[in-house]
Design an enzyme around this catalytic site. Sequence first.
Site: not given
Length: 399
Positions: A113-114, A139, A211-213, A283, A324, A352
């Site tokens: 993340n940020r 990331h 980070h799987s979608y 998000d 997340q 996440e």
Amino acid sequence: MRNLKGLLFGMGMASMLFSACDTKHAQLTVSGLNPTAFDSIINSKKTELIALSNQNGMEVCLTNYGGRVVSIVVPDKNNQPTDVVLGYDNLAQYADTINSPSDYGSTVGRYANRIKDSKINVSGKEYHLRANDNGNSLHGGGNTGWMHQIYAIKAKTDSSVVFSLTASDGENGFPGTVKATATYTVKSDNTLDIVFEAISDKETVINMTNHSYFNLNGDPSKEGFDQVMYINADKFTPSNKLYIPTGEIKNVAGTPMDFRKPTAIADKYDTSFDQIKNATGFDHNWCLNTYKNGKGDDKTVAASLYSPKTGILLEVFTNEPGLQVYTGNFQGTGIACKHGIKYPKHVSVCFESQKYPDSPTKIVAKTKGWEISNPYLKPSEKYYSHLAYKFSVQETSTK
């Protein structure tokens, strides 16, 4: 989380040597992947595809390039094998950060993340990180972060693999030499169990995740907002237009952020709500109810996703305080992905597990409520984070 297209710089195809093996007669995985398409040498390190499985129809394929999950196959309600994650079917696309940038399935570190303004304060000293997202660090530095590093394969069985990585002191500006592992295990109950561990030789910050979608519908060529989502959280952390948390911790009650009852994502997609408008979807970080008194309950469902089409239910478990949730808002790039499919916007959902975004900044500022999300790791300590994705077939969505 946000697609990295346009924010990364290419790693250079000159550093890559791909296998020239004849792939026509290679044995494909259940998900239809050709293992030889992942055989490569990048920066003198070998990459490969690893297939894990159990006796109940689950197969998980991973590559040590970025410690990435490439496919997850589970049975649907008709006992048909169904791949439920997005990605590419060759290493070349994963490694090409100019033409096909992605964080698909990656093991993210040193800090997922940020972090605002790309700077942190550790032991009274300010460190400037690699900025790769509108002046912020995302990331761990994007294409020079862990999701584009080659993990060593420390151990491997038919159902488990241990990836390891050593990050040097000063890498992307972070202090401390960190030795990290990510252990992926396919269990007999169709759970993909993930354990992240790390140690450092000096104080640093760390926040690892996967980070799987996910698209459980069996057809990732179509939008996935009909999937039914549940998030076990009373509160969330609002963010500004650059996806940096404002520092507030707000109740979800009375807002589209309330998924305490399983609800089709489309039913909550209200673009008049500023948080959804800013992100063109979800998000955001949710403050999990499963985290109390400084400890996470990784036996209780933190979130779930359900497809009425396939009957597949995904349940998420973690010991982390935050989650997340990202709904593929930056998909729809037109890039041909796994099996040539071009994914549309809002095709998937990411779960996440994490410390809250920008926790180093908020903790230094003594922002109320953020103290439970401490990302600091001292040399005397060991980082441990647990994340599990459990799959089953249900008639209707449940927690």
